[in-house]
Structure formats: C-alpha cells, structure tokens
Design an enzyme around this catalytic site. Structure first.
Site, short mmCIF file in Angstrom:
data_model
loop_
_atom_site.label_atom_id
_atom_site.label_comp_id
_atom_site.label_asym_id
_atom_site.label_seq_id
_atom_site.Cartn_x
_atom_site.Cartn_y
_atom_site.Cartn_z
CE1 TYR A 142 -17.29 61.22 20.47
CE2 TYR A 142 -18.65 60.71 22.38
CZ TYR A 142 -18.30 60.49 21.07
OH TYR A 142 -18.98 59.53 20.33
CG ASP A 237 -22.65 67.78 25.56
OD1 ASP A 237 -23.61 67.20 26.12
OD2 ASP A 237 -21.87 67.21 24.77
CE LYS A 265 -22.32 59.83 28.62
NZ LYS A 265 -21.76 58.60 28.09
#
Ligand code: PLP
Length: 427
Positions: A142, A237, A265
């Site tokens: 994702y 990523d 994050k």
C-alpha cells in the site's frame, strides 16, 4: 452502552462508517471501535477511561510514545508564533537537513502533508523525468490512496476486500503493473514485456501493509539491478519503515540505494507530514526548478516541522535505535514461545521497531499468497481477547504492529501475560 458505543452510533450518522480512515472502523475484526480520549507514553485511554498498551501508535508516527515532552513543547512553542504562513521558514531547512543526514540517498527533499501525497508526487516525478508512463508496484503493498497506486493494494483496502478500487479509471490503472513481492522472476518478466515503458518500481522495503513481510535476502538489490538495466527509477517507500526499521530506514538496514525515497508517519512526530527526496538531479526536476508540478498550501507547516524535528532529534540519541529493536524482539519471541507452549500454530516476523503475527501452520510467511492463507478468524479472536485485557493491537490481520521507545519491560511482560491467557482460551 459504553461511551465508545454511544460515540460510534453518533459518528455513523455524520461520518461514513463513523471513521475518517476505514480500518479504524474495526471492519477487519468486528465489534465497536474504541474511541480514544487521551494518550500518554505507551498507553491510550478510551472514552470510558480504560487504559490500553498501544501497539498501533497512530499507525506508526508515535515512535517515542504518546505525548512526548520534547514534541509537545516544540509544538506549543512554535504555535505561539503563528500557525501557518505559506512562506518559507527556517524550520523547514532544519528538518530537511536532518532528513538528508539520516538518509544519505536523499540529497534534496520536498515536504508534503501525508504519505499519499509523497508517493503520488514521487511517481509523477519519475514519470516526468523518464518520460515513461508505466509503473511497477507489488501486490499487497500500500502506498496511499492516489489513483495510480490503488491497484492490488494492501492495508485497509485489503482488509475491506477492495484492493483495486472503483473510481480509478481503467485508463489509469492499466499503467500500474503489479508483481509478486519477494518474487524477482515476476519483476524480470514484467520488464521483459515492457522494456522501454516503465518509469519506476515502487516498493515497501518491508511490506507492512499485508502484516509484516521482510524482503528475502538479495531481493531489493536485484530490484535495483533490474531498474538500472532498464533505465527505470527505484522508489523505496519508507513511509512506514523510515526511521523505524533503522534510523536510516530499511534502505540502510538492507543496504540498497534508491533513486527516490518517500517518507511519512515518524517524520511528523504525530503531525501531518510526508516527504519525498532523493538524487539532486531528479529532485530538481520538480517546480520551481523543473517542469514537473507539485505544491501544497500547508506543506512545510511550521508546527508540523517543529514536531518532526523534535521527534527525529530525540530518536537519534544514542541507544534508542537499538532499544527499539530489542523491545520488539522481546515481544515477538515472547509471543512465539507462548503460542508454542499452547500448541497454537503461529509465525512471527519482526525487524527494527515493527512486527507481524500470523496464525498459520506454514513454516514461514514471506509472500502475499502465504499471508492470504493465514487464519484471519483466529486473529480476530486473539485481537478481542487482547483488547479485553487492555492491549490494543492493529484491528486487522493485514497490518504491522509498532513498538515505541515508551514501551517498558513491564509493558511487554503484561502484554505477554495477556497473550498467555488469550492463547489458553483459544485452544
Ligand atoms: N506508504 C506506506 C508504506 C504506508 O504505510 C502508507 C500509510 O499507511 C502510505 C504510504 C500513505 O500514507 P498516508 O496515510 O499518510 O497518506
């Protein structure tokens, strides 16, 4: 009805599903989501005042633990000077310099406000730079919810059984080629099929959106080689893994150098921050120095920059990286030993400050197919038994767990006692 149940029925009237991000609705595990009132250190407290040891950490950012004094004071001090200017501030330079120092493959970095923005912008940049349209992503990974990336996706999309979403035009999705994680042959074949069309390969270096799947030895290096061979760019990523698998990210841990890195994050310490960065030559291809457009009203927001800076400054202090990994290992090995004691078929994966548990009799779980063969019903039972006992795990069998520096030995011991009881009841 307790307070969470009340809030949930109220919320469902005005917010789709009662939540502002799907997995929070507990669709993956059933039951009513816990509404949170406050948090401190390793704990969250629900609207009824119940305490939980938290292994979600706001899905990753709270690596220092909740409400860390250094972050709180940086946020308060910065807020006093104004909330947002839409003009450059010195704080942006400080955070950019620190990111470049911690992740050496990043020579230049652009701040955005979410991981989704980071990956979306990085993809556009690789397409503009290479003048190619196609991209490769991996099934079960994702990278946020932008159109190009919501194809065979993990995380909430997988939990809800919507890995490829309606609303993404087929004309966009056709440019997203999907390969099998940890299967280099599938990538080779795709490059052979489209040798001149692939702008980039984007990968979660540890797949944390189909639980927690580390890369097989050499897999990331082989990807790097294939990208070089076919003139494609490699995007690692690190929205989830950045500063968590190691201070320099999973790329440092596994020794692979991407062209671009995406972050989110932890970089915001709990405030909305994402970033993408990499080789200077490529990064200068975005506006205003280059032709590829990318922008953001709140990008580089001073409070968000101050929070991120405080978080990374604290995190890089001596011993923290090692402690995070040690606490994770203690929990992971403890869970495995207890499952074995109770004769429950169980696999645990972990690296740095992230972990994943699987109810399965397979000897290992290292692929999407193997994840899908695990017993999601058993996970649901375990989740609720732990929740009852005050341990908050990610409410889905397809999400990684996150350790923080605030988790003490006693917290881990209490978690293991709860697991002992949960496993005993599940036999
Ligand atoms: N990339 C990865 C690896 C992620 O785990 C996530 C979110 O979980 C994203 C991108 C998207 O980030 P955000 O939710 O901040 O948009």
């Amino acid at each position: 009805m307790n307070h969470s149940e009340n809030f949930f029925s109220q919320a469902q009237k005005v917010i789709p599903g009662g939540v502002n991000s799907p997995v929070r609705a507990f669709n993956g595990v059933g039951g009513t989501p816990v509404f949170i009132d406050r948090a401190e250190g390793a704990y969250i407290f629900d609207a009824d005042g119940k305490q939980y040891i938290d292994y979600v950490g706001s899905w990753g950012p709270m690596i220092l633990g909740h409400n860390h004094p250094a972050i709180l004071s940086a946020v308060l001090k910065t807020a006093e000077k104004g909330l947002s200017f839409g003009a450059p501030t010195p704080l942006e330079i400080d955070l950019a310099e620190l990111v470049c120092q911690l992740v050496p493959s990043i020579e230049m970095v652009r701040m955005v406000s979410s991981g989704t923005e980071a990956t979306m912008s990085a993809i556009r940049l690789t397409r503009g730079y290479t003048k190619r349209d196609k991209i490769i992503k991996f099934e079960g990974c994702y990278h946020g919810h932008s159109d190009s990336l919501l194809v065979k996706a993990g995380s909430g999309a997988l939990t809800l059984g919507q890995p490829s979403s309606p609303g993404v035009p087929a004309d966009f999705a056709k440019h997203t080629l999907t390969c099998e994680y940890n299967n280099i042959e599938s990538v080779k074949q795709t490059f052979e099929q489209y040798p001149d069309d692939i702008a980039c390969v984007i990968i979660e270096p540890v797949a944390g959106n189909m639980n927690c799947i580390p890369p097989k030895a050499g897999f990331l290096q082989q990807l790097r080689e294939l990208c070089d061979q076919y003139g494609a760019l490699l995007i690692i990523d690190e929205v989830m893994t950045g500063f968590r698998v190691a201070l320099g990210g999973a790329q440092q841990y596994y020794g692979v150098t991407p062209d671009l890195t995406t972050l989110g994050k932890v970089i915001g310490g709990g405030m909305p921050v994402g970033a993408f960065g990499g080789k200077k030559e490529i990064m200068q291809y975005i506006a205003p120095t280059g032709p590829v457009y990318q922008a953001g009203t709140l990008s580089g927001n001073p409070i968000a920059m101050a929070a991120g800076l405080a978080c990374l400054t604290e995190l890089k202090k001596a011993g923290n990286e090692q402690r995070l990994a040690e606490q994770t290992e203690k929990l992971a090995l403890g869970l495995k030993a207890l499952a074995d004691k109770h004769g429950i078929p169980f696999v645990v994966n972990y690296v740095g400050g992230m972990f994943g548990i699987f109810f399965t009799d397979q000897p290992e779980v290292s692929s999407y197919q193997q994840v899908m063969k695990c017993d999601a019903e058993k996970f649901k039972q375990f989740f609720h038994k732990m929740l009852e006992q005050g341990v908050y795990l990610a409410p889905s069998a397809y999400e990684a767990g996150f350790m923080s520096l605030a988790h003490s030995d006693e917290d881990i011991e209490r978690t293991l006692q709860a697991a002992d009881k949960a496993f005993a009841e599940m036999k």
